[in-house]
Enzyme design. Sequence first.
Site, PDB file in Angstrom:
ATOM      1  CB  SER A   1       5.673   3.023  -1.322  1.00  0.00           C
ATOM      2  OG  SER A   1       4.737   3.799  -2.040  1.00  0.00           O
TER       3      SER A   1
ATOM      4  CG  ASP B   1       0.929  -1.761  -1.720  1.00  0.00           C
ATOM      5  OD1 ASP B   1       0.490  -2.569  -2.559  1.00  0.00           O
ATOM      6  OD2 ASP B   1       0.266  -0.782  -1.334  1.00  0.00           O
TER       7      ASP B   1
ATOM      8  CG  HIS C   1       0.762   2.180   0.667  1.00  0.00           C
ATOM      9  ND1 HIS C   1       1.080   1.411  -0.425  1.00  0.00           N
ATOM     10  CD2 HIS C   1       1.682   3.202   0.694  1.00  0.00           C
ATOM     11  CE1 HIS C   1       2.126   1.932  -1.049  1.00  0.00           C
ATOM     12  NE2 HIS C   1       2.516   3.007  -0.375  1.00  0.00           N
TER      13      HIS C   1
END
Length: 328
Positions: A180, A204, A266
């Site tokens: 992330s 991601d 996610h």
Amino acid sequence: MKTLLYLCLVVYTATAVHLKDVEVKYPHYINLSDNDEVMQTVDLEEQPDIELLEDIFRNPDNNRYLLYTRDNPLVAQTLQINNTLGVYFSKFNAWKPTVVIVHGWLSDRNTEVNIALTDAFLRKSDVNVIVMEWRRLALSGYVTATSGVPAVGRRLGQFLEFLHRVTGAPFESMHLIGYSLGAHVVGNAGRELEGKVARVTGLDPAGPLWNLNKDRLSSSDGIYVEAIHTDGGVLGQGIGSAIADADFFPNGGTSQPGCLTSFCHHKRAWELFASSVTYDHFLGRECSNMLQVSLNTCRGKIFKMGNGDISKRGSGLYRLNTDRRYPF
């Protein structure tokens, strides 16, 4: 009638998928979380904490570098930049590959992604694993954390330059992995090292405030840069567009089987990656464009997603389909 429906589907899908360097219009408020099932309401237009950011820029050594090896798989040794003796008396071995893991927003050293990836790598290979904790900034507001990512990433790059200088550990044996917001951290670290590290993997990579951000992860940040996109849909937490040498879109890259929440979509990126380190079983099919990714009509060459191969090389867009439970 069937032709009309098909054309409508094509037009809808072409506008729904994210293409490279297209600005995504997020709403003023969005729900995000990198660390737990409790989503945080984030004001994407809030003012960052300038006082904290100034301190981070002045004192970049808020980062902690936690070393794990097969000799100490559970209890970390803390390494410090410019502490040469500390490195010499640690279990760091410059002759072995080095894997660096960087967590995302609202996380610290004990977050699940760090534990899972450290365990997967040490069970599979005899490597140095360095978990970089940047909790002081990561636990701040999302806008503030985003603003401080370049400074945190640059300092990670400087730390790796220090390791290279005092131990001879080659950049060509380093693999930087970020989840992330952490994906953009490792991108900036690779950039600080002029793209010399062997491999950079973005799990991601965060989307909000990053689509047209010059400091985002990019294909020039390492010799080989890979991104795995799992939550790139409308209001998704991931960036959802091709930004690396090789970009993988499991199950289309917007939602994942067995998931009902954006947080689940996610985090599936690092769950898939951890599984790939152990089993190396994910086969992506190359796609000509994002429309093929979305429609699952890719017919190109096969290329493996993930794994820990330090010499991995490749490029392109790839789609693959997975199961809903580990090992997927």
